[in-house]
Write an enzyme that holds these catalytic residues in place. Structure first.
Site, mmCIF file in Angstrom:
data_model
loop_
_atom_site.group_PDB
_atom_site.id
_atom_site.type_symbol
_atom_site.label_atom_id
_atom_site.label_comp_id
_atom_site.label_asym_id
_atom_site.label_seq_id
_atom_site.Cartn_x
_atom_site.Cartn_y
_atom_site.Cartn_z
ATOM 1 N N ALA A 1 -5.492 65.293 8.687
ATOM 2 C CA ALA A 1 -6.136 64.711 7.509
ATOM 3 C C ALA A 1 -5.324 64.977 6.243
ATOM 4 O O ALA A 1 -5.358 64.188 5.305
ATOM 5 C CB ALA A 1 -7.559 65.249 7.363
ATOM 6 N N THR A 2 -4.589 66.073 6.205
ATOM 7 C CA THR A 2 -3.748 66.363 5.040
ATOM 8 C C THR A 2 -2.756 65.231 4.821
ATOM 9 O O THR A 2 -2.630 64.688 3.716
ATOM 10 C CB THR A 2 -2.989 67.696 5.234
ATOM 11 O OG1 THR A 2 -3.952 68.744 5.381
ATOM 12 C CG2 THR A 2 -2.075 67.994 4.064
ATOM 13 N N ASN B 1 -16.261 70.503 2.588
ATOM 14 C CA ASN B 1 -15.963 71.489 3.621
ATOM 15 C C ASN B 1 -16.512 72.884 3.333
ATOM 16 O O ASN B 1 -16.674 73.681 4.242
ATOM 17 C CB ASN B 1 -14.455 71.558 3.857
ATOM 18 C CG ASN B 1 -13.658 71.670 2.584
ATOM 19 O OD1 ASN B 1 -13.720 70.791 1.721
ATOM 20 N ND2 ASN B 1 -12.914 72.748 2.436
ATOM 21 N N GLN C 1 -14.633 66.328 7.618
ATOM 22 C CA GLN C 1 -15.794 67.144 8.020
ATOM 23 C C GLN C 1 -16.977 66.300 8.474
ATOM 24 O O GLN C 1 -18.036 66.847 8.778
ATOM 25 C CB GLN C 1 -16.256 68.012 6.832
ATOM 26 C CG GLN C 1 -15.276 69.074 6.402
ATOM 27 C CD GLN C 1 -15.192 70.240 7.383
ATOM 28 O OE1 GLN C 1 -16.032 70.409 8.261
ATOM 29 N NE2 GLN C 1 -14.156 71.062 7.232
ATOM 30 N N SER D 1 -9.460 63.824 11.014
ATOM 31 C CA SER D 1 -8.690 64.914 11.598
ATOM 32 C C SER D 1 -9.181 65.194 13.012
ATOM 33 O O SER D 1 -10.381 65.096 13.285
ATOM 34 C CB SER D 1 -8.851 66.173 10.731
ATOM 35 O OG SER D 1 -8.210 67.269 11.347
ATOM 36 N N HIS E 1 -8.866 68.211 14.717
ATOM 37 C CA HIS E 1 -9.324 69.574 15.023
ATOM 38 C C HIS E 1 -10.609 70.009 14.339
ATOM 39 O O HIS E 1 -11.089 71.121 14.566
ATOM 40 C CB HIS E 1 -8.206 70.584 14.748
ATOM 41 C CG HIS E 1 -7.962 70.897 13.303
ATOM 42 N ND1 HIS E 1 -8.499 72.023 12.715
ATOM 43 C CD2 HIS E 1 -7.250 70.273 12.354
ATOM 44 C CE1 HIS E 1 -8.104 72.066 11.444
ATOM 45 N NE2 HIS E 1 -7.341 71.003 11.198
ATOM 46 N N THR F 1 7.777 59.294 16.523
ATOM 47 C CA THR F 1 7.285 59.090 17.881
ATOM 48 C C THR F 1 5.843 59.552 17.994
ATOM 49 O O THR F 1 5.508 60.660 17.572
ATOM 50 C CB THR F 1 8.166 59.874 18.879
ATOM 51 O OG1 THR F 1 9.495 59.389 18.764
ATOM 52 C CG2 THR F 1 7.668 59.711 20.309
ATOM 53 N N CYS G 1 -7.865 77.949 3.480
ATOM 54 C CA CYS G 1 -6.573 77.816 2.801
ATOM 55 C C CYS G 1 -6.473 78.773 1.628
ATOM 56 O O CYS G 1 -5.397 79.059 1.131
ATOM 57 C CB CYS G 1 -6.390 76.405 2.277
ATOM 58 S SG CYS G 1 -7.002 75.158 3.392
HETATM 59 C C1 LIG Z 1 -9.569 70.419 7.297
HETATM 60 C C2 LIG Z 1 -9.670 69.411 6.222
HETATM 61 C C3 LIG Z 1 -8.548 68.695 5.809
HETATM 62 C C4 LIG Z 1 -7.188 68.923 6.392
HETATM 63 O O1 LIG Z 1 -7.118 68.430 7.702
HETATM 64 P P1 LIG Z 1 -5.862 68.788 8.630
HETATM 65 O O2 LIG Z 1 -6.063 67.895 9.809
HETATM 66 O O3 LIG Z 1 -6.002 70.237 8.948
HETATM 67 O O4 LIG Z 1 -4.634 68.476 7.875
HETATM 68 C C5 LIG Z 1 -8.709 67.770 4.819
HETATM 69 N N1 LIG Z 1 -9.900 67.545 4.251
HETATM 70 C C6 LIG Z 1 -11.005 68.212 4.620
HETATM 71 C C7 LIG Z 1 -12.297 67.927 3.959
HETATM 72 C C8 LIG Z 1 -10.927 69.180 5.626
HETATM 73 O O5 LIG Z 1 -12.013 69.849 5.967
#
Ligand SMILES: *Cc1c(COP(=O)(O)O)cnc(C)c1O
Length: 386
Positions: free
Chosen positions: A75-76, A155, A183, A203, A205, A243, A328
């Site tokens: 998501a970053t 989050n 989230q 995202s 994970h 890739t 973070c």
């Molecule tokens: C965890 C998170 C991200 C970052 O996601 P990644 O896949 O770890 O880069 C961005 N925005 C929110 C709201 C998140 O909770």
């Protein structure tokens, strides 16, 4: 020693075993390991099929067309691509971005970088429950506003934004809207047909999929242009080269299919676990709920504790894996900018904890956590007495 109770699902979730099983089939010689961009042989076609299957699973969860999904590393990266890529491609239309002060750092720091590049940013202060109201957004809109970026679920607090109403405001003012929904997957409905969101970050994970994979939903519309940030082989309609990670994509796809099928049931069970936890500490004085429960997803709860300091509290709670603010920032002792952003006093913000519950949390976990919280608080407060 028993292992700590894991109540940090908002930082990351474990991979669901069913997801891990799918991923393992896309790695070895016997599996679907080939380069999905290899068009000249069967192993390549099979890998491409796996990628497209994952793309459809992710698209289905948000009711999008698979062609609207761009794979990223998380998501970053999706946030970076949406904001920077959009602003750069639309420079000639306007230079104004609207976002809020309690977004994830991936949005905040990207917006700050845009300011350095000459774009103008309005930073909204959300209401005390952590949501941005459509009225607030309307007031911030200008003729040169091209983009709004606001999250679906915060989050740290769990607060839900009314993204459909915010999208309507953005569109009424001729701007597009990007939503960070990292989230929100499996927690709230994310139908982009209904909400009319233009771009959405996802995202793997945070939703029982693997780390290192994410996606940006990009509405198919002639006026939605993005400038690539990563150049190379022209993958993903030239929006994101590199890739494709077949095993990650297959895993994220499976995780999102599970979220679509089981998310609602998960959330109902999680809500009863949250209520059980709150019940366990209900008789303790000086416990503030920084999360407004009626406005939030049930899996995240942020609590502030009077009369103790955050560091000692965290030390006393070694048996629970939880978080003070977002992961973070856990290396710094600054209070959470999100809590400060909604007006929580500094002292209380420093003694606040985020507990986040998930698919694999049991009643026993909750009871252990409740007991640990009670013991820690009562003990620390006794010690603090003169
Ligand atoms: C965890 C998170 C991200 C970052 O996601 P990644 O896949 O770890 O880069 C961005 N925005 C929110 C709201 C998140 O909770």
């Amino acid at each position: 020693m028993t292992s700590p109770v894991y109540l940090d699902y908002a930082a990351t979730t474990p991979v669901d075993p069913r997801v891990a099983e799918v991923m393992s089939r896309h790695l070895t010689l016997e599996g679907t390991f080939a380069n999905p961009a290899s068009r000249s042989h069967m192993p390549g076609w099979l890998a491409e099929q796996a990628v497209e299957n994952g793309r459809r699973q992710v698209a289905d969860l948000i009711k999008a067309d698979p062609r609207e999904i761009v794979w990223t590393s998380g998501a970053t990266e999706a946030d970076n691509l949406a904001i920077t890529g959009f602003l750069r491609a639309n420079r000639d239309k306007g230079r104004h971005l609207v976002t809020s002060i309690i977004e994830h750092k991936a949005v905040i720091d990207t917006a700050k970088a845009a300011e350095q590049e000459g774009f103008d940013v309005t930073w909204l202060t959300p209401q005390t429950d952590g949501s941005v109201s459509p009225g607030q957004l309307a007031e911030a809109m200008r003729p040169d506003t091209v983009l709004v970026s606001l999250m679906a679920v915060n989050n740290e607090l769990g607060t839900i934004n009314d993204i459909a109403a915010l999208a309507e405001v953005a569109h009424d003012h001729g701007a597009m809207i990007h939503v960070d929904a990292a989230q929100a997957v499996g927690r709230i409905d994310l139908d982009v047909g209904r909400s009319k969101v233009d771009m959405m970050s996802l995202s793997g994970h945070k939703a029982y999929g693997p780390k290192g994979i994410g996606a940006l939903y990009v509405r198919r519309s002639p006026d939605l242009r993005l400038e690539a940030l990563i150049h190379g082989g022209g993958h993903e309609r030239s929006m994101r080269s590199g890739t494709l990670a077949t095993h990650q994509i297959a895993g994220m796809g499976e995780a999102f299919a599970l979220a679509a099928n089981e998310g609602e049931a998960d959330q109902a069970r999680i809500q009863s676990l949250r209520d059980r936890l709150l019940e366990a500490i209900a008789d303790l004085d000086g416990v503030h709920c920084n999360t407004r429960l009626e406005a939030s997803v049930p899996n995240i709860i942020n609590l502030g504790f009077e009369g103790v300091d955050g560091e000692s509290l965290l030390m006393a709670l070694r048996d629970i894996a939880l978080s003070t603010g977002s992961a973070c920032n856990s290396a710094s002792v600054e209070p959470s900018y999100v809590l400060q952003g909604i007006g929580v006093p500094r002292r209380l913000a420093l003694a606040s904890l985020r507990l986040s519950i998930g698919r694999f949390t049991s009643e026993d976990d909750i009871d252990r956590a409740g007991q640990a919280l009670r013991t820690a608080l009562i003990g620390l407060r006794q010690r603090a007495m003169p």
